[in-house]
Each structure stands twice: as structure tokens, then as C-alpha cells.
Design a protein around this motif. Structure first.
Motif, PDB file in Angstrom:
ATOM      1  N   LYS A   1       0.857  -1.188   0.000  1.00 31.75           N
ATOM      2  CA  LYS A   1       0.000   0.000   0.000  1.00 31.75           C
ATOM      3  C   LYS A   1       0.898   1.244   0.000  1.00 31.75           C
ATOM      4  N   LEU A   2       0.576   2.193  -0.923  1.00 26.21           N
ATOM      5  CA  LEU A   2       1.324   3.445  -0.977  1.00 26.21           C
ATOM      6  C   LEU A   2       0.714   4.415   0.037  1.00 26.21           C
ATOM      7  N   ASN A   3       1.495   4.704   1.132  1.00 24.41           N
ATOM      8  CA  ASN A   3       0.964   5.541   2.209  1.00 24.41           C
ATOM      9  C   ASN A   3       1.418   7.001   2.132  1.00 24.41           C
ATOM     10  N   TYR A   4       2.299   7.331   1.179  1.00 23.44           N
ATOM     11  CA  TYR A   4       2.840   8.695   1.153  1.00 23.44           C
ATOM     12  C   TYR A   4       1.946   9.666   0.393  1.00 23.44           C
ATOM     13  N   LEU A   5       0.885   9.195  -0.201  1.00 27.33           N
ATOM     14  CA  LEU A   5      -0.037  10.055  -0.936  1.00 27.33           C
ATOM     15  C   LEU A   5      -1.247  10.327  -0.049  1.00 27.33           C
TER      16      LEU A   5
END
Length: 758
Positions: free
Chosen positions: A579-583
Motif C-alpha cells: 500500500k502506498l501511504n505517502y499520498l
């Protein structure tokens, strides 16, 4: 003064010395009156029957004398009939013959009944009075005697030929007149008289040739002349299509007509003459030429009639023990060439990403089309089915114009892969498509190459979890067993077994105390000998601590369960979802492999890195590393400041990443066959073939000890038939290899004879 038989009174008491002439006189009167069709009263008929009985049983010489007197009376009567017919004019001969024969036929049947006891006495010899003296083959019953005399006196060659000529004129050229003027029965009766005479011949003789020589042969000869003339006329007036249609109608008409006019005549003879003169002798070349055009133009309606003609030709040739291919080989070749041409046109120029789909489906369409043509117009004719199979075998052996798309074996493997990967097709539709695969797969020219490509794609489906279902994979393998030969799919089946075993291991690991992971984790444990994986050293790469921990836990679990087994992790074919959490505006789930993850994890604490820095932490070959970074750049998760990734390129984490979907898949297209894999697969196929050839040659030489090069080729060809094509250039290399390995040697005194070295 005419004697009235109705007033005669017989009162004879016969003794053993009774004068025969006295006893015979009244019987003779009745016999002559019957032959002249004069009326005989019931009482006179009964008295005569009783008189004959008394005559036969009273003296053993009387039956013989009676038979001789009857023969004299019948012979005189028949000779008179012959003289009357010889005087009859041609215009009345048939009718006169009919009238005389009908009277004679009725008469001798009445006499047969009247002299039934005499017949029994002379012919059986089983009466209470010994009749064996007369049972010597010189006597026949009255009816046979009458018919035999008719044959010798009336149906003599000159008169019989005259009658038959008039008869044939009426049958062949005047059939309408026969039907319209009610003369049909006359013709039937005349023919029947000849047949009756033929049947009366002694049973111990060979089959009588009288009917055949008197009527049968002349009839067929006259029919040949008539058919020859009529066929020539029709060919001048009609096109070949019209001619075929007319011939079929006429054949049916002739069969019906012959059955009416000559009920017992063998229709096969007439049909044979008809086919010979209307089809094979006068018009066969024209019909076959038109048949070729019908096939090339696919004129289905004309082919229906044409097929009926073919059936008649084949039946006649089978009856005459001729070779089927002698007559029809040009037509069969034309059909095969036409199918080959259409099939090649549909596939030879294919290229692009979907070339394998077009290749397979185009061949299916062509096969369905011409199979339907055979079924609907050629009625499953086996010769055309064989030609269809040969055409597709030829097409499957031909390379495509664009080599980038792959060879037929690879294209078929890729189509099966497309079919078995996850799709939205219904279960019934998918099963139908799998079943239809065998239509094309049965013709694969290089089955060993197909299985190699299929194994690679199956491995990717199973490892990347893109297979529709294990059940369908098994269904496909069951079908492939029919074409791959013994043991051809064993390795593929082992791959499915490994997947099932791995599922059980994962379930057991999930419930074990060693598993302390907080995310879903599954492992595929594979037999290295069964899977087409590259046997290379896998570089050590850095993975997230959580993943490294669970890998260590599973290794402990597996080695504890299987102490003798060694486990090696193969990261290039692994898969994970992160999961991409930086966006902040949207969250994305990204599917990728371990190399993508190793690269992406370097950006957890920085937004930019140079290619050299990434290479330091992810020690992969430059080509592999650039491929994985390129996949991340292509999805715009990373950005690159150069058009081509190189040593000086700077990679940046895309903080403004946006995508319309929340689930994203990153792939290096490893679920497809790339050129390097194609070359590697082809090399593997060549190596396997060389090993097979070496083993085959050694088996042959071990059994035969000494063989010439030509004989070795012949023996090995028989073993490799249906497995793979044998190229002579490779064969010579294999022979030289075995010589170098001291398995065989070339005899010094010869140039091409080899000897096995024990």
C-alpha cells in the motif's frame, strides 16, 4: 368325327402283362388336348389321373415307356410352335411368341400336376415299387422336360437372337410406347420365359449361362451402345453441372425402369454400365476438372450433386477392386491444396501482440468451414477428411512471415495460455473453447517444442496466480495426453501437484506456532526438475524486515518437516502487494515482484536516488535492474530525468502520483514469452532432440551391430515419426558426436558403414 372326351368311359384292369399301348391310348388323347388347350372335363381329368397311377404301379417298365411317349408328344408340339414363330413377321413376332408361350406354359404346368406320380417314380426312386433303375440322370420331371425342349427347339440361336433384338429395341428405344400401349406385360413375360428356361437347368450343373448368353449379354451390349450415344449427345448440349444433374436423374430413372421391365435382372450390372459410359469413359476428365472448380469456388449446391457422382465412382471402383486414388487423386489433391491455400492465407502474415489468438481462431474457422463442407456436401467422405488433415498438418509445419510472432508451436502454446488465464468467460463457454483446442492441437508438427513453450507459460500462470482454475489446467493436460505421446505431460502434471502440495503446506504453516506474521503470506514449493526455471544464482537483495522475518520462519518450518530437503528462495518470480501511504488524497494497492519492492523500498526515507546508488543496494545485473526500474517509471511511481535509464540517471519518487484505478499491477511482461526465453526454449528443444537421437541411434546400433548410414537414418526415422521433424544436418552432427564419444565407429574399409562399440 371329332372325339368328345367328356363321353369317354375307361374300364381297364391292368395286369402285369397288360399291353402298354392299350393303356397309353386314352392318356395320349388327354395330353394332346391339354397342349392344344382343348377343354377336358373334371371326370375325364380324374379318370386319366387314376389311369396313370394304375399304369405306373402295375408294371415297372411302364413309367419309362410313358416318359418316352410324353417326350415325343412334347417335342412334336414344340417343333410346331417353332415353325409357327419362324413364319411370323417381325412386326408380330413378339406378340405371337407371347401367345404361344403363354399357352405352352399353362399346358406344361397342367401336365406337371397330371403326371406328378410319374415324376416321383422316375426322379426320386423312393416309391414302394423300386424305381432306382430309372433314377440315372436321364429323366427329368415333366415341367423341366417341357422347358428344356423349349430351349432346344424354340430358343435356338437364330430365332432367339431375332426375338431378343426386337425385345431390346422395345426396351431401350421404345419404352414410352411400351408404357402407353400396355405392351409392358408382353415384354416381361418374354423375358421371364428365357429366365424360366435358364432356371430349369439341372442343379448339379454349374450356374446356367443360357439366360446370360441369350439375353443378359446382348442386353448389356445394346445398353452400352445406347448409353454411349446418349452421353455424347448430353455432353454437347449441357454444361458439366447440368450434365451431372441430368445424369443423376437418369441413373435413378434407369434403375426404376430396369426394375419394372426386368424385375430379376441384377441392377448392379446395369448401374456399372451406366457409370462407365456416362461418367468414367466419356466425361471423367471433364467432371473432375469441373469438380476442382467447384471446390475452388466453393459451390456448395453443385458439390451436393458432385458428391453423389463420387459415391457411384467409388462404389464401382471398390466393386472392381480398383485403387481409389487412381481416379480421384487429382480431385483430392485439389481439395487439399485449396484448404492449404486458404489456411495459409489466413495466418501467414499475422503479427502483433494478438497474433497467437488470430492464428488459432483463423485455423479453427477454416477447419470448421471445410469440415462442414465435407459433412454437408461430401457426406463425410473419408478421402476428403484425410485430405483436410494433411492440409492442416502442412500448415502447422510452416513458419509465419513475421518471425517475431513465433513459430506455430509457440503460437498454439500462447493461445492455450490466453485461454487458461483468468477471464470473464462463462464456465460452459470456457469448457467449450478448451475442447475445441484439440481441433488445432492434433495437427501440431513440433509437439515437443509446443510442450516446452506450454510448460513455461503454465509455470508463469501458476506462480503469478493468473490461472483460471486448477481443474481447467488438468482438463487441458488430459486433452494434451492424446497428442503428446507416452509421458509427454508428466512434468506438467508434477507442476500442478506442486501447487496443490504448496497450498497444503501454506495452510499448515498458517496454523503453526512459527508463523507470527501480520500479513498474508504464501509460498510455492517447487521441484527444481519439474519447473522450467533458470538455474542461476539468485542475488541477495534487501527486503523489508517483516518479509525477511517470515521467510526465516517458513524456512525453519519446512526444514523441520523435511529434513533431507534443501530450500532455495527464488525472488525473481515472487509477488507481493503493498500500500502506498505517502499520498494523502488517495490510497493505492500495488502488485509487484520482489525486485520492484527492493527498488521501491530505497525511497522510503528519500525522494531521489541515482542509478548507481540503487545498483549498490540492489546488486542485480544492469539489464535486469534497468528492466525493473523501467517498469516503475512506466507506471509513473518513479520518474527519470533522462529518456533512457543509464548510470547517470536520477530517479525520483513521484509525490504527485495519480491513477484512475486503486489497484495497480507492475510487471516486466514476464507472463509473456520474450525473445530471450524463446531462444532459450528453442535451444532446450534442440538439446532434447539431440539426446533423443543419440539414444535412438545407440539402441539401433546395439541391436544391429553394423549398419550403413542410410539404414541408420531409416531406422531412426521410424522411431522419431510423429515426435519431431528430423533434419539431416543435425543427424550427421549427432552421428559424429557418438563417434567422438566412442559409442560407434566408421569402418575404415567403407565410407558410410558404422559399427557399434560394445
Amino acid at each position: 368325327m371329332k372325339r368328345k372326351l367328356t363321353n369317354m368311359v375307361w374300364d381297364y384292369t391292368y395286369g402285369s402283362n397288360q399291353d402298354f399301348n392299350t393303356a397309353w391310348r386314352p392318356v395320349k388323347v388327354v395330353v394332346r388336348d391339354v397342349l392344344k388347350m382343348q377343354p377336358v372335363s373334371r371326370k375325364t381329368w380324374t379318370d386319366t389321373f387314376e389311369a396313370i397311377y394304375t399304369m405306373v404301379v402295375s408294371n415297372e417298365e411302364f413309367p419309362k415307356l410313358a416318359y418316352e411317349r410324353i417326350q415325343i408328344i412334347l417335342e412334336a408340339h414344340v417343333k410346331e410352335c417353332a415353325r409357327r414363330l419362324e413364319r411370323s413377321p417381325a412386326g408380330k413376332l413378339l406378340n405371337d411368341y407371347y401367345d404361344i408361350w403363354k399357352s405352352y406354359d399353362d399346358a406344361h404346368q397342367h401336365l406337371q400336376a397330371l403326371f406328378s406320380l410319374l415324376n416321383s417314380k422316375l426322379c426320386s426312386g423312393n416309391d414302394e415299387t423300386d424305381g432306382s433303375n430309372f433314377n440315372d440322370g436321364n429323366f427329368m420331371d415333366i415341367q423341366k422336360l417341357a422347358l428344356n425342349l423349349w430351349m432346344t427347339e424354340v430358343l435356338k440361336p437364330d430365332l432367339a437372337n431375332k426375338i431378343v433384338r426386337l425385345l431390346l429395341d422395345a426396351i431401350i428405344e421404345g419404352r414410352r410406347d411400351l408404357l402407353s400401349n400396355q405392351k409392358l406385360f408382353v415384354m416381361q413375360t418374354i423375358i421371364q420365359s428365357i429366365s424360366r428356361v435358364n432356371e430349369s437347368m439341372a442343379k448339379n450343373d454349374e450356374e446356367s449361362k443360357f439366360y446370360k448368353e441369350t439375353f443378359g449379354n446382348p442386353f448389356l451390349e445394346r445398353l452400352k451402345d445406347h448409353y454411349r450415344w446418349e452421353a455424347s449427345k448430353m455432353l454437347q448440349e449441357l454444361s458439366i453441372s447440368q450434365y451431372i444433374e441430368k445424369v443423376l436423374a437418369k441413373l435413378d430413372e434407369e434403375n426404376k425402369w430396369i426394375a419394372i421391365i426386368i424385375p430379376n435382372f441384377p441392377t448392379d450390372y446395369v448401374k456399372d454400365v451406366f457409370i462407365e459410359h456416362f461418367i468414367q469413359t466419356n466425361s471423367m476428365d471433364q467432371i473432375l476438372s469441373e469438380g476442382v472448380r467447384m471446390i475452388e469456388e466453393e459451390r456448395a449446391d453443385d458439390l451436393v450433386n458432385f458428391n453423389k457422382i463420387l459415391k457411384e465412382i467409388l462404389q464401382r471402383e471398390a466393386h472392381n477392386n480398383d485403387s481409389e486414388t487412381t481416379t480421384l487423386s487429382p480431385l483430392i489433391s485439389a481439395f487439399q491444396n485449396h484448404v492449404q491455400k486458404k489456411a495459409m492465407e489466413s495466418v501467414v502474415t499475422l503479427e502483433g501482440e494478438d497474433a497467437h489468438i488470430q492464428y488459432f481462431e483463423n485455423l479453427l474457422l477454416i477447419h470448421d468451414k471445410y469440415t462442414a463442407l465435407i459433412q454437408e456436401t461430401l457426406e463425410f467422405n473419408s478421402l476428403f477428411n484425410n485430405a483436410l488433415q494433411k492440409a492442416f498438418q502442412f500448415v502447422s509445419s510452416q513458419k509465419l512471415a513475421s518471425r517475431k510472432s513465433g513459430d506455430p508451436a509457440e503460437l498454439c502454446a500462447k493461445y492455450c495460455d490466453t485461454l487458461l488465464r483468468m477471464s470473464n468467460s462463462s464456465d460452459s463457454d470456457m469448457d467449450r473453447k478448451i475442447d475445441r483446442c484439440q481441433i488445432v492441437l492434433q495437427y501440431i508438427y513440433e509437439m515437443d517444442a509446443f510442450l516446452k513453450f506450454y510448460a513455461r507459460l503454465l509455470a508463469k500462470r501458476l506462480l503469478l496466480q493468473t490461472s483460471e482454475s486448477i481443474e481447467r489446467e488438468e482438463r487441458m493436460l488430459t486433452m494434451l495426453d492424446k497428442f503428446s505421446g507416452f509421458g509427454g505431460t508428466d512434468m506438467l502434471k508434477k507442476m500442478l501437484v506442486d501447487v496443490k502440495v504448496s497450498n497444503d503446506l501454506n495452510a499448515e504453516f498458517d496454523h503453526s506456532s512459527l508463523n507470527v506474521s501480520k500479513f498474508d503470506f504464501s509460498v510455492k514449493v517447487l521441484q527444481s526438475s519439474a519447473w522450467p526455471l533458470p538455474h542461476v544464482d539468485v542475488p541477495v537483495i534487501s527486503l523489508p524486515r517483516e518479509i525477511e522475518c517470515v521467510i526465516s520462519q517458513f524456512t525453519s518450518f519446512y526444514t523441520g518437516k523435511f529434513k533431507a530437503h534443501k530450500i532455495q528462495w527464488h525472488f525473481p518470480i515472487s509477488k507481493c502487494v503493498i500500500k502506498l501511504n505517502y499520498l494523502h488524497d488517495k490510497q493505492y494497492l500495488v502488485s509487484m515482484d520482489a525486485y520492484h519492492l527492493a527498488v521501491l523500498m530505497l525511497f522510503e526515507y528519500t525522494d531521489k536516488l541515482f542509478f548507481g546508488e540503487i545498483k549498490h543496494y540492489v546488486p542485480l545485473p544492469d539489464k535486469t535492474l534497468k528492466l525493473n526500474i523501467g517498469a516503475l517509471v512506466e507506471k509513473q511511481i518513479l520518474t527519470c530525468d533522462t529518456d533512457v535509464i543509464g548510470d547517470e540517471s536520477q530517479l525520483n519518487l513521484n509525490l504527485k502520483f495519480s491513477h484512475k484505478a486503486t489497484r495497480i499491477k507492475i510487471t516486466n511482461h514476464k507472463d509473456r514469452i520474450i525473445p530471450e526465453e524463446r531462444a532459450e526454449t528453442n535451444r532446450s528443444v534442440d538439446n532434447d532432440r539431440n539426446c533423443y537421437l543419440q539414444a535412438a541411434i545407440i539402441r539401433v546400433m546395439k541391436a544391429r551391430k553394423t549398419l550403413s548410414y542410410k539404414d541408420i537414418v531409416s531406422e531412426v526415422l521410424a522411431q522419431t515419426k510423429g515426435k519431431f521433424p528430423l533434419h539431416m544436418s543435425n543427424f550427421k552432427v549427432v552421428i559424429d558426436t557418438l563417434v567422438d564419444k566412442y559409442y560407434i565407429e566408421l569402418l575404415p574399409e567403407t565410407q558410410d558403414v558404422y559399427k557399434y562399440i560394445a
